[in-house]
Scaffold this active site. Structure first.
Site, PDB file in Angstrom:
ATOM      1  N   LYS A 107     114.413  11.093  11.579  1.00  0.00           N
ATOM      2  CA  LYS A 107     114.395   9.785  10.918  1.00  0.00           C
ATOM      3  C   LYS A 107     115.767   9.121  10.979  1.00  0.00           C
ATOM      4  CE  LYS A 107     110.785  10.773  10.932  1.00  0.00           C
ATOM      5  NZ  LYS A 107     110.007  11.981  11.267  1.00  0.00           N
ATOM      6  N   HIS A 146     104.752 -11.333  -4.990  1.00  0.00           N
ATOM      7  CA  HIS A 146     104.799 -12.207  -3.817  1.00  0.00           C
ATOM      8  C   HIS A 146     106.241 -12.624  -3.546  1.00  0.00           C
ATOM      9  CE1 HIS A 146     103.616 -15.225  -0.931  1.00  0.00           C
ATOM     10  NE2 HIS A 146     104.402 -16.093  -1.552  1.00  0.00           N
ATOM     11  N   ASP A 163     103.633  25.371   6.707  1.00  0.00           N
ATOM     12  CA  ASP A 163     103.173  25.369   8.102  1.00  0.00           C
ATOM     13  C   ASP A 163     102.559  26.697   8.527  1.00  0.00           C
ATOM     14  OD1 ASP A 163     104.169  22.810   8.346  1.00  0.00           O
ATOM     15  OD2 ASP A 163     105.486  23.235  10.041  1.00  0.00           O
ATOM     16  N   GLY A 206     103.123  15.360  25.745  1.00  0.00           N
ATOM     17  CA  GLY A 206     102.430  15.291  24.459  1.00  0.00           C
ATOM     18  C   GLY A 206     102.681  13.963  23.772  1.00  0.00           C
ATOM     19  N   GLY A 219     102.771  20.456  20.169  1.00  0.00           N
ATOM     20  CA  GLY A 219     102.319  21.083  18.930  1.00  0.00           C
ATOM     21  C   GLY A 219     103.241  22.218  18.522  1.00  0.00           C
ATOM     22  N   ALA A 232     105.659  18.295   5.813  1.00  0.00           N
ATOM     23  CA  ALA A 232     106.567  18.764   4.775  1.00  0.00           C
ATOM     24  C   ALA A 232     105.969  18.567   3.378  1.00  0.00           C
ATOM     25  CB  ALA A 232     107.899  18.016   4.893  1.00  0.00           C
ATOM     26  N   GLY A 280     113.790  38.076   6.014  1.00  0.00           N
ATOM     27  CA  GLY A 280     112.995  38.875   5.087  1.00  0.00           C
ATOM     28  C   GLY A 280     111.787  39.487   5.782  1.00  0.00           C
TER      29      GLY A 280
HETATM   30  P1  FAD Z   1     109.913  25.334   7.834  1.00  0.00           P
HETATM   31  O1  FAD Z   1     110.490  24.025   7.506  1.00  0.00           O
HETATM   32  O2  FAD Z   1     109.762  25.714   9.259  1.00  0.00           O
HETATM   33  O3  FAD Z   1     110.816  26.404   7.079  1.00  0.00           O
HETATM   34  C1  FAD Z   1     110.610  27.763   7.204  1.00  0.00           C
HETATM   35  C2  FAD Z   1     111.927  28.467   6.963  1.00  0.00           C
HETATM   36  O4  FAD Z   1     111.678  29.859   6.889  1.00  0.00           O
HETATM   37  C3  FAD Z   1     112.937  28.271   8.103  1.00  0.00           C
HETATM   38  O5  FAD Z   1     114.205  27.990   7.563  1.00  0.00           O
HETATM   39  C4  FAD Z   1     112.942  29.620   8.805  1.00  0.00           C
HETATM   40  O6  FAD Z   1     114.186  29.908   9.418  1.00  0.00           O
HETATM   41  C5  FAD Z   1     112.667  30.551   7.636  1.00  0.00           C
HETATM   42  N1  FAD Z   1     112.106  31.844   8.014  1.00  0.00           N
HETATM   43  C6  FAD Z   1     111.119  32.131   8.894  1.00  0.00           C
HETATM   44  N2  FAD Z   1     110.868  33.454   8.912  1.00  0.00           N
HETATM   45  C7  FAD Z   1     111.723  34.021   8.023  1.00  0.00           C
HETATM   46  C8  FAD Z   1     111.957  35.342   7.601  1.00  0.00           C
HETATM   47  N3  FAD Z   1     111.267  36.361   8.073  1.00  0.00           N
HETATM   48  N4  FAD Z   1     112.928  35.547   6.682  1.00  0.00           N
HETATM   49  C9  FAD Z   1     113.666  34.527   6.165  1.00  0.00           C
HETATM   50  N5  FAD Z   1     113.472  33.244   6.525  1.00  0.00           N
HETATM   51  C10 FAD Z   1     112.515  32.999   7.445  1.00  0.00           C
HETATM   52  N6  FAD Z   1     106.850  16.531   8.549  1.00  0.00           N
HETATM   53  C11 FAD Z   1     106.723  15.496   7.721  1.00  0.00           C
HETATM   54  O7  FAD Z   1     106.031  15.610   6.696  1.00  0.00           O
HETATM   55  N7  FAD Z   1     107.347  14.311   7.959  1.00  0.00           N
HETATM   56  C12 FAD Z   1     108.120  14.124   9.053  1.00  0.00           C
HETATM   57  O8  FAD Z   1     108.681  13.048   9.238  1.00  0.00           O
HETATM   58  C13 FAD Z   1     108.273  15.197   9.959  1.00  0.00           C
HETATM   59  N8  FAD Z   1     109.032  15.058  11.052  1.00  0.00           N
HETATM   60  C14 FAD Z   1     109.197  16.129  11.899  1.00  0.00           C
HETATM   61  C15 FAD Z   1     109.966  15.950  13.027  1.00  0.00           C
HETATM   62  C16 FAD Z   1     110.150  16.989  13.911  1.00  0.00           C
HETATM   63  C17 FAD Z   1     111.001  16.797  15.142  1.00  0.00           C
HETATM   64  C18 FAD Z   1     109.557  18.253  13.627  1.00  0.00           C
HETATM   65  C19 FAD Z   1     109.770  19.421  14.543  1.00  0.00           C
HETATM   66  C20 FAD Z   1     108.772  18.431  12.501  1.00  0.00           C
HETATM   67  C21 FAD Z   1     108.571  17.364  11.632  1.00  0.00           C
HETATM   68  N9  FAD Z   1     107.775  17.476  10.503  1.00  0.00           N
HETATM   69  C22 FAD Z   1     107.614  16.417   9.661  1.00  0.00           C
HETATM   70  C23 FAD Z   1     107.086  18.735  10.163  1.00  0.00           C
HETATM   71  C24 FAD Z   1     107.884  19.482   9.088  1.00  0.00           C
HETATM   72  O9  FAD Z   1     109.183  19.731   9.577  1.00  0.00           O
HETATM   73  C25 FAD Z   1     107.179  20.774   8.731  1.00  0.00           C
HETATM   74  O10 FAD Z   1     105.851  20.513   8.348  1.00  0.00           O
HETATM   75  C26 FAD Z   1     107.882  21.451   7.577  1.00  0.00           C
HETATM   76  O11 FAD Z   1     109.228  21.724   7.892  1.00  0.00           O
HETATM   77  C27 FAD Z   1     107.171  22.762   7.203  1.00  0.00           C
HETATM   78  O12 FAD Z   1     107.816  23.333   6.118  1.00  0.00           O
HETATM   79  P2  FAD Z   1     107.793  24.918   5.889  1.00  0.00           P
HETATM   80  O13 FAD Z   1     108.684  25.155   4.710  1.00  0.00           O
HETATM   81  O14 FAD Z   1     106.418  25.403   5.870  1.00  0.00           O
HETATM   82  O15 FAD Z   1     108.471  25.535   7.196  1.00  0.00           O
HETATM   83  P1  NAD Z   2     100.898  17.042  17.749  1.00  0.00           P
HETATM   84  O1  NAD Z   2      99.792  17.965  17.485  1.00  0.00           O
HETATM   85  O2  NAD Z   2     101.108  15.880  16.838  1.00  0.00           O
HETATM   86  O3  NAD Z   2     100.778  16.427  19.214  1.00  0.00           O
HETATM   87  C1  NAD Z   2     100.725  17.211  20.351  1.00  0.00           C
HETATM   88  C2  NAD Z   2     100.118  16.384  21.467  1.00  0.00           C
HETATM   89  O4  NAD Z   2     100.283  17.091  22.681  1.00  0.00           O
HETATM   90  C3  NAD Z   2      98.623  16.162  21.282  1.00  0.00           C
HETATM   91  O5  NAD Z   2      98.322  14.794  21.482  1.00  0.00           O
HETATM   92  C4  NAD Z   2      98.001  17.065  22.334  1.00  0.00           C
HETATM   93  O6  NAD Z   2      96.767  16.568  22.824  1.00  0.00           O
HETATM   94  C5  NAD Z   2      99.077  17.052  23.406  1.00  0.00           C
HETATM   95  N1  NAD Z   2      99.060  18.213  24.295  1.00  0.00           N
HETATM   96  C6  NAD Z   2      98.789  19.501  23.998  1.00  0.00           C
HETATM   97  N2  NAD Z   2      98.927  20.286  25.091  1.00  0.00           N
HETATM   98  C7  NAD Z   2      99.320  19.459  26.099  1.00  0.00           C
HETATM   99  C8  NAD Z   2      99.641  19.671  27.467  1.00  0.00           C
HETATM  100  N3  NAD Z   2      99.606  20.871  28.001  1.00  0.00           N
HETATM  101  N4  NAD Z   2     100.003  18.594  28.209  1.00  0.00           N
HETATM  102  C9  NAD Z   2     100.055  17.351  27.667  1.00  0.00           C
HETATM  103  N5  NAD Z   2      99.749  17.106  26.366  1.00  0.00           N
HETATM  104  C10 NAD Z   2      99.397  18.143  25.595  1.00  0.00           C
HETATM  105  O7  NAD Z   2     102.208  17.969  17.807  1.00  0.00           O
HETATM  106  P2  NAD Z   2     103.742  17.585  17.864  1.00  0.00           P
HETATM  107  O8  NAD Z   2     103.927  16.154  18.170  1.00  0.00           O
HETATM  108  O9  NAD Z   2     104.373  18.625  18.704  1.00  0.00           O
HETATM  109  O10 NAD Z   2     104.174  17.836  16.362  1.00  0.00           O
HETATM  110  C11 NAD Z   2     104.041  19.141  15.759  1.00  0.00           C
HETATM  111  C12 NAD Z   2     103.770  19.040  14.307  1.00  0.00           C
HETATM  112  O11 NAD Z   2     104.889  18.502  13.617  1.00  0.00           O
HETATM  113  C13 NAD Z   2     102.591  18.153  14.027  1.00  0.00           C
HETATM  114  O12 NAD Z   2     101.608  18.911  13.373  1.00  0.00           O
HETATM  115  C14 NAD Z   2     103.080  17.090  13.126  1.00  0.00           C
HETATM  116  O13 NAD Z   2     102.262  16.915  12.014  1.00  0.00           O
HETATM  117  C15 NAD Z   2     104.456  17.543  12.673  1.00  0.00           C
HETATM  118  N6  NAD Z   2     105.316  16.362  12.737  1.00  0.00           N
HETATM  119  C16 NAD Z   2     105.118  15.397  11.812  1.00  0.00           C
HETATM  120  C17 NAD Z   2     105.854  14.239  11.860  1.00  0.00           C
HETATM  121  C18 NAD Z   2     105.600  13.179  10.856  1.00  0.00           C
HETATM  122  O14 NAD Z   2     104.976  13.458   9.850  1.00  0.00           O
HETATM  123  N7  NAD Z   2     106.057  11.958  11.068  1.00  0.00           N
HETATM  124  C19 NAD Z   2     106.803  14.052  12.855  1.00  0.00           C
HETATM  125  C20 NAD Z   2     106.968  15.054  13.807  1.00  0.00           C
HETATM  126  C21 NAD Z   2     106.217  16.214  13.719  1.00  0.00           C
END
Ligand code: FAD
Ligand code: NAD
Length: 476
Positions: free
Chosen positions: A59, A452, A320, A189, A279, A328, A123
């Site tokens: 962001k 408004h 996740d 993707g 994904g 998140a 952990g």
């Molecule tokens: P994580 O955030 O992955 O946290 C898990 C933590 O556990 C990590 O720090 C990891 O190192 C730690 N861990 C793992 N295994 C162990 C272990 N054995 N011992 C100790 N620690 C461990 N979601 C949104 O809602 N809005 C967004 O705008 C958004 N943007 C995103 C953009 C990108 C580029 C990406 C990749 C993801 C985005 N997401 C967004 C998705 C969001 O980041 C995840 O859904 C969210 O972080 C999941 O939270 P979590 O706590 O389940 O896992």
């Molecule tokens: P995604 O599931 O949103 O999109 C993956 C895309 O890749 C899909 O459209 C799928 O059809 C395509 N795809 C899969 N295999 C492919 C292949 N072999 N070749 C071409 N296309 C293929 O996954 P993402 O964009 O990687 O994001 C991962 C997760 O992170 C999502 O679940 C999303 O919710 C989360 N995320 C959320 C935000 C947000 O909330 N704004 C931002 C970033 C990520």
């Protein structure tokens, strides 16, 4: 050495784990939160994927790149004359890194203030809710928990044909940290990450091609919204190719050759960098010893019931690493709910009302059911649409693309879904979530006064339009 007996041990300090730890501590429990996140420089940080390599840094770059783009293309319309606008990517990236550092440091402070014992390390759950923690230096300690919450998150899916090399073929974390704008970028993707990061680098000057395997664009979204989004991205020059199945990628001196097939046959593309965003998968490597009783489903998610209970005595899992959208706010709600349940309090997660937001321009946001889902379920519904082109505030903002679409039950008037593409859609959707959380009707929104001129009037007018009573737009 930490005192080793806890009421609750949370493994994972991302947006699912750290709120669980804080709420459990607020509930008077003795809590430890263990996190194994490692930055590029080897340092540790709380906050998980979201704060370190996901939501927050993406962001930050989306905001900076949008400002850069608007300064170039829109200031003149507002009557603002500037000299040549130039990009200082190093400064932009420094800002991004600074925001991440500040926010992740903030989590450590929040844990401390709540009285949570925060431990950096990996952990592993052993039988009997013993957690073995391995620190960066290899030293080990064992903690014992009356309850354990697993919140280990997710990691990017890697394609066999496109193995990450950390340089030319990267995951989303790599794509957030480019130190130069690639001339030609291929994103695999067209999901949330593909669209957000594709937009960032397009705005900063890259030629961006997005290859999507499916024939349908944004298949998870309402298709009227998806159609508008496709139109807007095309206008911006994002080259999104549907039905494109990547077969191979070869990195050479001058970049990467990506081979794929589509309806026209075999194709290839020469680019400087490839971002694979197809994904994410649940992350459980090294998390579970034999005999814990915690089960994984066939896709690798930790099996839980609707209360996030794993079935192994007093072991819970959130975020996740369990079923449901990888968001998140979904993880946060689950983490808090589990911390309440452990303390014997009531908790509920509204799985049907988790909002989705894609932070492109225009933003895309929705909650509830799509028109396609209502049709498939045979629900009798009515639709109200209001275009931002008819909104005074959107005009003032020079942001008139998109619309608000509201779907309500034809008989009960209950709001069933709200789908927004337009300025600040991610903020506007909150009102719809709240209305639906209280089982609000289209009439409830119609009777609510909206200031408004605001963007929120678009939701008001969409609700009016559902009964053909819109004021500021021709009823359709
Ligand atoms: P994580 O955030 O992955 O946290 C898990 C933590 O556990 C990590 O720090 C990891 O190192 C730690 N861990 C793992 N295994 C162990 C272990 N054995 N011992 C100790 N620690 C461990 N979601 C949104 O809602 N809005 C967004 O705008 C958004 N943007 C995103 C953009 C990108 C580029 C990406 C990749 C993801 C985005 N997401 C967004 C998705 C969001 O980041 C995840 O859904 C969210 O972080 C999941 O939270 P979590 O706590 O389940 O896992
Ligand atoms: P995604 O599931 O949103 O999109 C993956 C895309 O890749 C899909 O459209 C799928 O059809 C395509 N795809 C899969 N295999 C492919 C292949 N072999 N070749 C071409 N296309 C293929 O996954 P993402 O964009 O990687 O994001 C991962 C997760 O992170 C999502 O679940 C999303 O919710 C989360 N995320 C959320 C935000 C947000 O909330 N704004 C931002 C970033 C990520």
């Amino acid at each position: 050495m930490t005192d080793s007996n806890f009421d609750v041990i949370v493994i994972g300090g991302g947006p699912a784990g750290y709120p669980a730890a804080i709420r459990a501590a607020q509930n008077g429990l003795k809590v430890a939160c263990i996190d194994g996140w490692k930055n590029r420089d080897g340092s540790n940080a709380f906050g998980g994927t979201c704060l370190n390599a996901g939501c927050i840094p993406s962001k930050a770059l989306l905001e900076s790149s949008e400002l850069y783009h608007r300064a170039q293309s829109e200031f003149a319309v507002h009557g603002i004359k500037t000299g040549g606008i130039t990009l200082d990517l190093a400064a932009m990236q420094k800002r991004r890194a600074g925001i991440v550092k500040g926010m992740t440091g903030g989590i450590a402070s929040l844990l401390k203030a709540a009285g949570v014992t925060a431990i950096f390390g990996t952990g592993k759950l052993l039988p009997g809710r013993v957690v073995e923690v391995t620190a960066s230096d290899g030293s080990k300690q064992q903690l014992s928990g009356k309850h354990v919450i697993l919140a280990s998150g997710s990691t990017p899916v890697e394609l066999k044909s496109l193995a990450f090399d950390g340089k030319n073929i990267v995951d989303s974390w790599g794509a957030l940290e480019f130190d130069a704008v690639p001339k030609r970028l291929c994103v695999i993707g067209a999901g949330v990450i593909g669209l957000e990061l594709g937009s960032v680098w397009k705005r900063l000057g890259a030629e961006v091609v997005v290859l999507e395997a499916l024939d349908k664009f944004l298949a998870i979204a309402d298709q009227q919204l998806a159609g508008e989004a496709a139109k807007q991205f095309k206008k911006q020059g994002l080259d999104i190719r549907l039905g494109a199945k990547v077969t191979a990628a070869k990195a050479g001196k001058s970049g990467v050759t990506v081979s794929y097939t589509d309806a026209k046959g075999e194709q290839s593309l020469e680019v400087d960098k490839v971002v694979v965003a197809v994904g994410r998968r649940p992350y459980t490597e090294g998390l579970l010893a034999e005999g814990t009783g915690v089960k994984l489903d066939p896709r690798g998610f930790i099996e839980v019931d609707e209360h996030c209970y794993s079935g192994a005595e007093n072991v819970w899992a959130v975020g996740d690493v369990v079923r449901g959208p990888m968001l998140a706010h979904k993880g946060k709600d689950e983490g808090i709910a589990v911390a309440e349940r452990i303390a014997g309090r009531y908790a509920h997660v509204s799985y049907a009302l988790i909002p989705s937001v894609i932070y492109t321009a225009p933003e895309i946001a929705w909650v509830g059911q799509t028109e396609e889902q209502l049709k498939a379920a045979g629900v009798s519904y009515k639709t109200g649409v209001f275009p931002f082109a008819a909104s005074g505030r959107a005009k003032a903002m020079e942001a008139t693309a998109g619309f608000v679409k509201l779907l309500a039950d034809k008989d009960s008037d209950d709001i069933l879904g709200v789908h927004i593409i337009g300025p600040m859609a991610g903020e506007l959707i909150a009102e719809a979530v709240l209305a639906m959380e209280f089982r609000g009707s289209a009439e409830d929104l119609q009777r609510t006064i909206h200031a408004h001129p605001t963007l929120s009037e678009a939701l008001h007018e969409a609700a009016l339009a559902a009964d053909k009573r819109a004021i500021d737009n021709i009823n359709r």
